[in-house]
Design a protein around this motif. Structure first.
Motif, PDB file in Angstrom:
ATOM      1  N   ILE A   1      -2.762  -0.668  -9.555  1.00  0.00           N
ATOM      2  CA  ILE A   1      -3.379  -1.995  -9.519  1.00  0.00           C
ATOM      3  C   ILE A   1      -2.483  -2.958  -8.737  1.00  0.00           C
ATOM      4  O   ILE A   1      -1.263  -2.989  -8.929  1.00  0.00           O
ATOM      5  CB  ILE A   1      -3.634  -2.512 -10.942  1.00  0.00           C
ATOM      6  CG1 ILE A   1      -4.725  -1.656 -11.597  1.00  0.00           C
ATOM      7  CG2 ILE A   1      -4.058  -3.983 -10.931  1.00  0.00           C
ATOM      8  CD1 ILE A   1      -5.019  -2.024 -13.032  1.00  0.00           C
ATOM      9  N   LEU A   2      -3.125  -3.729  -7.863  1.00  0.00           N
ATOM     10  CA  LEU A   2      -2.429  -4.692  -7.008  1.00  0.00           C
ATOM     11  C   LEU A   2      -2.909  -6.095  -7.347  1.00  0.00           C
ATOM     12  O   LEU A   2      -4.115  -6.362  -7.337  1.00  0.00           O
ATOM     13  CB  LEU A   2      -2.722  -4.364  -5.538  1.00  0.00           C
ATOM     14  CG  LEU A   2      -2.088  -5.242  -4.453  1.00  0.00           C
ATOM     15  CD1 LEU A   2      -0.564  -5.178  -4.541  1.00  0.00           C
ATOM     16  CD2 LEU A   2      -2.563  -4.788  -3.072  1.00  0.00           C
TER      17      LEU A   2
ATOM     18  N   GLU B   1     -12.318  -3.955  -5.772  1.00  0.00           N
ATOM     19  CA  GLU B   1     -12.040  -5.216  -6.438  1.00  0.00           C
ATOM     20  C   GLU B   1     -12.297  -5.089  -7.933  1.00  0.00           C
ATOM     21  O   GLU B   1     -13.184  -4.361  -8.374  1.00  0.00           O
ATOM     22  CB  GLU B   1     -12.916  -6.334  -5.851  1.00  0.00           C
ATOM     23  CG  GLU B   1     -12.505  -6.771  -4.463  1.00  0.00           C
ATOM     24  CD  GLU B   1     -13.220  -8.038  -4.036  1.00  0.00           C
ATOM     25  OE1 GLU B   1     -13.496  -8.897  -4.908  1.00  0.00           O
ATOM     26  OE2 GLU B   1     -13.507  -8.169  -2.838  1.00  0.00           O
TER      27      GLU B   1
ATOM     28  N   TRP C   1      -7.273  -9.345  -8.072  1.00  0.00           N
ATOM     29  CA  TRP C   1      -6.785  -8.045  -8.508  1.00  0.00           C
ATOM     30  C   TRP C   1      -7.668  -6.943  -7.948  1.00  0.00           C
ATOM     31  O   TRP C   1      -8.888  -7.084  -7.889  1.00  0.00           O
ATOM     32  CB  TRP C   1      -6.752  -7.940 -10.033  1.00  0.00           C
ATOM     33  CG  TRP C   1      -5.815  -8.910 -10.671  1.00  0.00           C
ATOM     34  CD1 TRP C   1      -6.082 -10.209 -11.007  1.00  0.00           C
ATOM     35  CD2 TRP C   1      -4.449  -8.678 -11.051  1.00  0.00           C
ATOM     36  NE1 TRP C   1      -4.977 -10.784 -11.571  1.00  0.00           N
ATOM     37  CE2 TRP C   1      -3.960  -9.873 -11.606  1.00  0.00           C
ATOM     38  CE3 TRP C   1      -3.618  -7.567 -10.957  1.00  0.00           C
ATOM     39  CZ2 TRP C   1      -2.658 -10.000 -12.087  1.00  0.00           C
ATOM     40  CZ3 TRP C   1      -2.334  -7.685 -11.436  1.00  0.00           C
ATOM     41  CH2 TRP C   1      -1.851  -8.880 -11.997  1.00  0.00           C
ATOM     42  N   CYS C   2      -7.062  -5.819  -7.544  1.00  0.00           N
ATOM     43  CA  CYS C   2      -7.824  -4.687  -7.032  1.00  0.00           C
ATOM     44  C   CYS C   2      -7.116  -3.386  -7.409  1.00  0.00           C
ATOM     45  O   CYS C   2      -5.936  -3.390  -7.756  1.00  0.00           O
ATOM     46  CB  CYS C   2      -8.023  -4.790  -5.522  1.00  0.00           C
ATOM     47  SG  CYS C   2      -6.495  -4.945  -4.576  1.00  0.00           S
ATOM     48  N   ARG C   3      -7.857  -2.298  -7.331  1.00  0.00           N
ATOM     49  CA  ARG C   3      -7.315  -0.986  -7.657  1.00  0.00           C
ATOM     50  C   ARG C   3      -7.352  -0.108  -6.408  1.00  0.00           C
ATOM     51  O   ARG C   3      -8.357  -0.085  -5.692  1.00  0.00           O
ATOM     52  CB  ARG C   3      -8.118  -0.329  -8.776  1.00  0.00           C
ATOM     53  CG  ARG C   3      -7.560   1.041  -9.197  1.00  0.00           C
ATOM     54  CD  ARG C   3      -8.543   1.770 -10.116  1.00  0.00           C
ATOM     55  NE  ARG C   3      -8.628   1.166 -11.426  1.00  0.00           N
ATOM     56  CZ  ARG C   3      -7.791   1.436 -12.434  1.00  0.00           C
ATOM     57  NH1 ARG C   3      -6.783   2.274 -12.258  1.00  0.00           N
ATOM     58  NH2 ARG C   3      -7.951   0.876 -13.612  1.00  0.00           N
ATOM     59  N   ARG C   4      -6.256   0.597  -6.174  1.00  0.00           N
ATOM     60  CA  ARG C   4      -6.229   1.514  -5.042  1.00  0.00           C
ATOM     61  C   ARG C   4      -7.077   2.740  -5.376  1.00  0.00           C
ATOM     62  O   ARG C   4      -6.872   3.402  -6.406  1.00  0.00           O
ATOM     63  CB  ARG C   4      -4.791   1.947  -4.724  1.00  0.00           C
ATOM     64  CG  ARG C   4      -4.728   2.925  -3.566  1.00  0.00           C
ATOM     65  CD  ARG C   4      -3.310   3.281  -3.185  1.00  0.00           C
ATOM     66  NE  ARG C   4      -3.320   4.280  -2.128  1.00  0.00           N
ATOM     67  CZ  ARG C   4      -2.235   4.723  -1.503  1.00  0.00           C
ATOM     68  NH1 ARG C   4      -1.051   4.267  -1.844  1.00  0.00           N
ATOM     69  NH2 ARG C   4      -2.346   5.621  -0.548  1.00  0.00           N
TER      70      ARG C   4
ATOM     71  N   HIS D   1       0.834  -1.207   0.000  1.00  0.00           N
ATOM     72  CA  HIS D   1       0.000   0.000   0.000  1.00  0.00           C
ATOM     73  C   HIS D   1       0.866   1.253   0.000  1.00  0.00           C
ATOM     74  O   HIS D   1       0.560   2.228  -0.705  1.00  0.00           O
ATOM     75  CB  HIS D   1      -0.919  -0.007   1.217  1.00  0.00           C
ATOM     76  CG  HIS D   1      -1.905   1.114   1.234  1.00  0.00           C
ATOM     77  ND1 HIS D   1      -2.985   1.174   0.381  1.00  0.00           N
ATOM     78  CD2 HIS D   1      -1.966   2.238   1.995  1.00  0.00           C
ATOM     79  CE1 HIS D   1      -3.672   2.283   0.616  1.00  0.00           C
ATOM     80  NE2 HIS D   1      -3.077   2.953   1.583  1.00  0.00           N
TER      81      HIS D   1
ATOM     82  N   GLN E   1      -9.885   1.010   1.039  1.00  0.00           N
ATOM     83  CA  GLN E   1      -9.043   1.812   0.157  1.00  0.00           C
ATOM     84  C   GLN E   1      -8.811   1.150  -1.198  1.00  0.00           C
ATOM     85  O   GLN E   1      -8.036   1.661  -2.012  1.00  0.00           O
ATOM     86  CB  GLN E   1      -7.707   2.091   0.851  1.00  0.00           C
ATOM     87  CG  GLN E   1      -7.903   2.827   2.183  1.00  0.00           C
ATOM     88  CD  GLN E   1      -6.605   3.189   2.846  1.00  0.00           C
ATOM     89  OE1 GLN E   1      -5.807   3.921   2.265  1.00  0.00           O
ATOM     90  NE2 GLN E   1      -6.382   2.682   4.049  1.00  0.00           N
ATOM     91  N   TYR E   2      -9.498   0.017  -1.422  1.00  0.00           N
ATOM     92  CA  TYR E   2      -9.332  -0.709  -2.678  1.00  0.00           C
ATOM     93  C   TYR E   2     -10.691  -1.091  -3.256  1.00  0.00           C
ATOM     94  O   TYR E   2     -11.646  -1.347  -2.517  1.00  0.00           O
ATOM     95  CB  TYR E   2      -8.497  -1.976  -2.461  1.00  0.00           C
ATOM     96  CG  TYR E   2      -7.039  -1.670  -2.223  1.00  0.00           C
ATOM     97  CD1 TYR E   2      -6.134  -1.644  -3.274  1.00  0.00           C
ATOM     98  CD2 TYR E   2      -6.578  -1.371  -0.950  1.00  0.00           C
ATOM     99  CE1 TYR E   2      -4.795  -1.336  -3.063  1.00  0.00           C
ATOM    100  CE2 TYR E   2      -5.239  -1.061  -0.719  1.00  0.00           C
ATOM    101  CZ  TYR E   2      -4.363  -1.044  -1.788  1.00  0.00           C
ATOM    102  OH  TYR E   2      -3.046  -0.725  -1.571  1.00  0.00           O
TER     103      TYR E   2
ATOM    104  N   ILE F   1      -8.300  -8.997  -1.010  1.00  0.00           N
ATOM    105  CA  ILE F   1      -8.023  -8.491   0.333  1.00  0.00           C
ATOM    106  C   ILE F   1      -9.190  -8.865   1.238  1.00  0.00           C
ATOM    107  O   ILE F   1     -10.354  -8.724   0.869  1.00  0.00           O
ATOM    108  CB  ILE F   1      -7.819  -6.964   0.315  1.00  0.00           C
ATOM    109  CG1 ILE F   1      -6.540  -6.614  -0.468  1.00  0.00           C
ATOM    110  CG2 ILE F   1      -7.729  -6.400   1.718  1.00  0.00           C
ATOM    111  CD1 ILE F   1      -6.262  -5.136  -0.567  1.00  0.00           C
TER     112      ILE F   1
ATOM    113  N   THR G   1      -9.184  -2.582   3.360  1.00  0.00           N
ATOM    114  CA  THR G   1     -10.239  -2.953   2.422  1.00  0.00           C
ATOM    115  C   THR G   1     -10.928  -1.752   1.801  1.00  0.00           C
ATOM    116  O   THR G   1     -11.158  -1.702   0.580  1.00  0.00           O
ATOM    117  CB  THR G   1     -11.298  -3.827   3.132  1.00  0.00           C
ATOM    118  OG1 THR G   1     -10.662  -4.995   3.649  1.00  0.00           O
ATOM    119  CG2 THR G   1     -12.390  -4.239   2.166  1.00  0.00           C
TER     120      THR G   1
END
Length: 281
Positions: free
Chosen positions: A251-252, A270, A276-279, A243, A267-268, A258, A265
């Motif tokens: 993208i994480l 899905e 995969w998730c995006r901040r 983070h 802050q992202y 998470i 959670t």
């Protein structure tokens, strides 16, 4: 009678648990690698495989070899680190990277991707080839980090056998690739290496997820192969590290979503691709 390889013998659970903790402490004190935050079941499975190959019956015997024999130490550490990948060996991940690369990189002045605890050269090569095909590699930096100097040297000097190309071509096609995979490679003696224009976008470094701090800001971070073996506390430590290293709207890519109860959670967001998730904050 000839030599008989001793069979692996189950130690009493409480004894084996103690042996494992002592071995982990030995690896930390002797070599500086801290696996104490990893899931114990995963550690036992990997170390038992090392014991079986070396004809050892107990973790205490393995600890003795690890402390006194460099080859045994190397074998144990290699088993505990992320197993090496092969080109396009995870078709789902490759297809997801094709779908997400543009969303994570387009618009950034100098896009950066971090392959954290990278599974060797071929995982990084796979990403470089995908970015090249998507027209994104020219302006992108790939930072691939591995846990040891030995793994670093192997990644930097990696090559593949020409006879493997047919198998890699099939995996490449399953992953959504088109054309001939061989066009991305050049001869290196009797072997093949990723072509220099692609390799020039990959920066290798030794980095320890357990102890090291954030070292840059990235538009995409991928760590899907190491995380399954991390225990809850270490996993949380690494997620907070990511983070701190991820750019806004970056993208994480993780092994799974998470956790809903995690402090990060909110802050992202899905993404449709699993893990995969995006901040967003």
């Amino acid at each position: 009678m000839g030599n008989v390889t001793p069979m692996l013998r189950e130690a009493a659970p409480e004894v084996e648990a103690l042996e494992l903790e002592l071995l982990l402490e030995a690896l930390l004190q002797r070599y500086g690698y801290d696996f104490r935050g990893h899931e114990r079941a995963a550690l036992r499975r990997k170390l038992r495989a090392v014991m079986q190959r070396r004809g050892l019956r107990t973790l205490s015997q393995l600890q003795d070899r690890v402390l006194h024999e460099p080859a045994a130490a190397s074998a144990a550490l290699r088993a505990l680190h992320v197993p090496p990948a092969t080109l396009f060996d995870d078709p789902d991940e490759a297809r997801q990277l094709r779908q997400l690369a543009g969303a994570g990189l387009r618009g950034a002045a100098l896009p950066r991707i971090w392959l954290a605890d990278c599974a060797g050269a071929e995982q990084a090569w796979t990403l470089a080839i995908i970015l090249a095909e998507e027209g994104l590699l020219e302006q992108t930096e790939i930072h691939a980090t591995v846990a040891s100097d030995e793994l670093l040297a192997e990644a930097q000097d990696a090559s593949i056998a020409p006879e493997s190309m047919a198998r890699y071509q099939a995996a490449y096609v399953r992953s959504g690739g088109q054309g001939e995979l061989s066009r991305f490679f050049t001869a290196s003696g009797k072997r093949l290496a990723l072509a220099a224009p692609l390799r020039s976008h990959i920066t290798w470094a030794q980095y320890n997820l357990v102890t090291d701090a954030s070292f840059n800001e990235f538009n995409m971070i991928v760590c899907r192969r190491a995380l399954p073996d991390f225990g809850p506390l270490l996993r949380q430590r690494v997620l907070h590290l990511f983070h701190a290293s991820l750019a806004p709207f970056g993208i994480l890519g993780l092994d799974r979503a998470i956790d809903a109860t995690d402090a990060l959670t909110a802050q992202y967001a899905e993404m449709p691709q699993p893990g995969w998730c995006r901040r967003i904050a």
